[in-house]
Write an enzyme that holds these catalytic residues in place. Structure first.
Site, PDB file in Angstrom:
ATOM      1  N   GLY A  22      -7.682   6.282 -41.364  1.00  0.00           N
ATOM      2  CA  GLY A  22      -7.891   6.992 -40.103  1.00  0.00           C
ATOM      3  C   GLY A  22      -6.569   7.455 -39.512  1.00  0.00           C
ATOM      4  N   ARG A  88     -12.172   8.244 -47.127  1.00  0.00           N
ATOM      5  CA  ARG A  88     -13.454   8.347 -47.836  1.00  0.00           C
ATOM      6  C   ARG A  88     -13.876   7.048 -48.497  1.00  0.00           C
ATOM      7  NH1 ARG A  88     -14.597  12.295 -52.079  1.00  0.00           N
ATOM      8  NH2 ARG A  88     -12.440  12.158 -52.787  1.00  0.00           N
ATOM      9  N   ASP A 126      -4.560  -1.761 -43.389  1.00  0.00           N
ATOM     10  CA  ASP A 126      -4.651  -2.759 -44.458  1.00  0.00           C
ATOM     11  C   ASP A 126      -5.482  -2.270 -45.646  1.00  0.00           C
ATOM     12  OD1 ASP A 126      -6.945  -2.904 -42.964  1.00  0.00           O
ATOM     13  OD2 ASP A 126      -7.070  -5.091 -42.974  1.00  0.00           O
ATOM     14  N   THR A 149      -2.141   1.557 -37.612  1.00  0.00           N
ATOM     15  CA  THR A 149      -3.540   1.354 -37.270  1.00  0.00           C
ATOM     16  C   THR A 149      -3.667   1.098 -35.779  1.00  0.00           C
ATOM     17  OG1 THR A 149      -5.468  -0.101 -37.414  1.00  0.00           O
ATOM     18  CG2 THR A 149      -3.372  -1.093 -37.983  1.00  0.00           C
ATOM     19  N   ASP A 151      -5.929  -0.496 -34.652  1.00  0.00           N
ATOM     20  CA  ASP A 151      -6.555  -1.823 -34.545  1.00  0.00           C
ATOM     21  C   ASP A 151      -5.510  -2.945 -34.464  1.00  0.00           C
ATOM     22  OD1 ASP A 151      -8.819  -0.268 -34.989  1.00  0.00           O
ATOM     23  OD2 ASP A 151      -8.861  -0.714 -37.131  1.00  0.00           O
ATOM     24  N   ASP A 153      -4.197  -4.788 -36.744  1.00  0.00           N
ATOM     25  CA  ASP A 153      -4.635  -5.987 -37.453  1.00  0.00           C
ATOM     26  C   ASP A 153      -3.891  -6.224 -38.768  1.00  0.00           C
ATOM     27  OD1 ASP A 153      -5.677  -3.802 -38.760  1.00  0.00           O
ATOM     28  OD2 ASP A 153      -7.763  -4.438 -38.668  1.00  0.00           O
ATOM     29  N   ARG A 195     -12.081  -2.011 -34.638  1.00  0.00           N
ATOM     30  CA  ARG A 195     -12.791  -2.555 -35.805  1.00  0.00           C
ATOM     31  C   ARG A 195     -13.085  -4.037 -35.587  1.00  0.00           C
ATOM     32  NH1 ARG A 195     -13.377   0.476 -40.730  1.00  0.00           N
ATOM     33  NH2 ARG A 195     -11.648   1.793 -40.140  1.00  0.00           N
TER      34      ARG A 195
HETATM   35  O1  F6P Z   1      -9.460   1.618 -38.078  1.00  0.00           O
HETATM   36  C1  F6P Z   1      -9.319   2.582 -37.101  1.00  0.00           C
HETATM   37  C2  F6P Z   1     -10.648   2.937 -36.482  1.00  0.00           C
HETATM   38  O2  F6P Z   1     -10.434   3.902 -35.468  1.00  0.00           O
HETATM   39  C3  F6P Z   1     -11.447   1.752 -35.956  1.00  0.00           C
HETATM   40  O3  F6P Z   1     -10.964   1.278 -34.724  1.00  0.00           O
HETATM   41  C4  F6P Z   1     -12.836   2.326 -35.916  1.00  0.00           C
HETATM   42  O4  F6P Z   1     -13.805   1.308 -36.017  1.00  0.00           O
HETATM   43  C5  F6P Z   1     -12.862   3.212 -37.134  1.00  0.00           C
HETATM   44  O5  F6P Z   1     -11.510   3.508 -37.461  1.00  0.00           O
HETATM   45  C6  F6P Z   1     -13.596   4.509 -36.965  1.00  0.00           C
HETATM   46  O6  F6P Z   1     -13.632   5.134 -38.203  1.00  0.00           O
HETATM   47  P1  F6P Z   1     -13.988   6.666 -38.420  1.00  0.00           P
HETATM   48  O7  F6P Z   1     -12.749   7.467 -38.197  1.00  0.00           O
HETATM   49  O8  F6P Z   1     -14.458   6.702 -39.818  1.00  0.00           O
HETATM   50  O9  F6P Z   1     -15.048   7.027 -37.437  1.00  0.00           O
END
Ligand code: F6P
Length: 373
Positions: A22, A88, A126, A149, A151, A153, A195
């Site tokens: 992401g 993906r 990660d 990230t 997150d 984490d 997440r």
């Molecule tokens: O890991 C980053 C994050 O933004 C999370 O906080 C969230 O759950 C997820 O990605 C959302 O993913 P996507 O971009 O696939 O909607």
């Protein structure tokens, strides 16, 4: 890409850079720092690979030479990634829309070697770093990793690129909700990303003066939230701000997820669940704001621009020292490097004994587990 001649070694070295997983704010600061350091200090060529590993699957490979003109100062203000990215899934076993699973690792490795790269800087969370690490082992790549990230984490680093901006955005959202909540005597619930970890909710909840912070690491009861709301009402405060991390479960322990168009289930909906239950229990008017991808975009916070710049310069210097298989990290006010495997192996969620958890309790913020907070 065919225009770039094959080179190797010394001042003619060619390195690659890609962003994976992401997007978030601060990625362009990393790319800018890598190009500046690699070109200024070492005279190397830098190749930006487009759309993460998807760019290495494509034929011709999707990549572009990066020079000073590619990374002007104003990209510091841009979120997203000028290289594009992919989330993906695992390219060692990627399912298409019909469910057919394909292993793209050989194609990716071949694409990488076609570029004549002597080292790669991979920027990811990660999941992405684990994939890049496996590709590096199989394809004999010289990999240096940079953690990003929202997150926060990734293990062995106190912070990752994108987290500061996400916290800033969530804090601003609470600031904006504060006065509308007070004007209408409402319970305002802000659902934030993260997440499986509650870092964004905890940090923004403190900074944005939430009354209740719910994170997946601390189990809650609706009764504790009701008591908090009642006690505030007794003090004449008839409104409440609740921030909840997307992975918080129902009181009974059921994860709250939504199926998306691609058939994958992602977190989402816990804010609505809480609004319904709190409304039933307290008769308060409740409203929900789901912050979503707003947390990944916008103008990068200065903390992410600084971190991205520091990590980018350090990553190039690690390559110059031929120190591979390392992830750049921030610890104790220093930029350092750690083994990528060790970082991946030590996922970091919120420790219920964390200093900021104590801070929140000390401020009287309800964490959902104790009505006497
Ligand atoms: O890991 C980053 C994050 O933004 C999370 O906080 C969230 O759950 C997820 O990605 C959302 O993913 P996507 O971009 O696939 O909607």
């Amino acid at each position: 890409m065919a225009a770039i001649s094959d080179t190797s070694g010394g001042r003619n070295m060619r390195i690659g850079i890609l962003t994976s997983g992401g997007d978030c704010a601060g990625l362009n600061a990393v790319i800018r720092a890598v190009v500046n350091r690699a070109v200024r200090k070492h005279g190397w060529q830098v190749i930006g690979i487009n759309q993460g590993t998807d760019g290495l699957i494509a034929r011709p490979v999707r990549a572009m030479p990066l020079d000073f003109d590619s990374v002007p100062g104003n990209i510091m203000m841009m979120s997203g990634t000028i290289l594009g990215t992919t989330s993906r899934g695992d390219p060692f076993a990627l399912a298409d829309s019909s469910g057919t699973v394909t292993d793209y690792s050989d194609a990716i490795i071949k694409g990488y070697h076609e570029l004549g790269l002597e080292a790669l800087i991979g920027i990811g969370g990660d999941g992405s770093l684990s994939i890049l690490s496996r590709l590096a082992a199989k394809g004999d790549w010289n990999l240096v990793a940079i953690p990003k990230t929202i997150d926060n984490d990734v293990g062995l680093t106190e912070t990752a690129i994108g987290f500061g901006t996400a916290v800033q955005v969530a804090t601003e959202a609470l600031d904006r909700l504060h006065f509308t909540a007070a004007s209408h005597d409402r319970v305002m619930i802000l659902e934030v990303m993260g997440r499986d970890a509650g870092h964004i909710a905890l940090h923004a909840g403190i900074a944005g003066a939430a009354d209740v912070i719910l994170i997946p690491e601390i189990p809650y009861t609706l009764e504790a939230i009701r008591t908090k709301i009642r006690r505030r009402a007794e003090r004449g405060k008839n409104y409440n701000l609740i921030i909840v991390a997307e992975s918080v479960k129902t009181e009974a322990g059921r994860p709250v997820t939504m199926e998306h168009g691609d058939g994958r289930r992602r977190y989402g909906g816990v804010g609505q669940y809480l609004a319904a239950r709190i409304g039933e229990m307290t008769r308060a008017e409740t409203r929900v704001t789901v912050l979503g991808h707003v947390q990944r975009g916008g103008i990068p916070a200065s903390s992410d621009r600084l971190l991205g710049s520091a990590f980018g310069v350090y990553a190039v210097d690690l390559i110059a020292a031929k120190n591979f298989g390392r992830m750049i990290a921030w610890q104790n006010r220093q930029v350092i490097d750690v083994a990528i495997e060790d970082a991946i192996a030590s996922y970091v969620s919120v420790d219920p004994d964390d200093a900021l958890v104590h801070t929140a309790r000390g401020l009287g913020i309800c964490l959902g587990d104790d009505a006497d907070d």
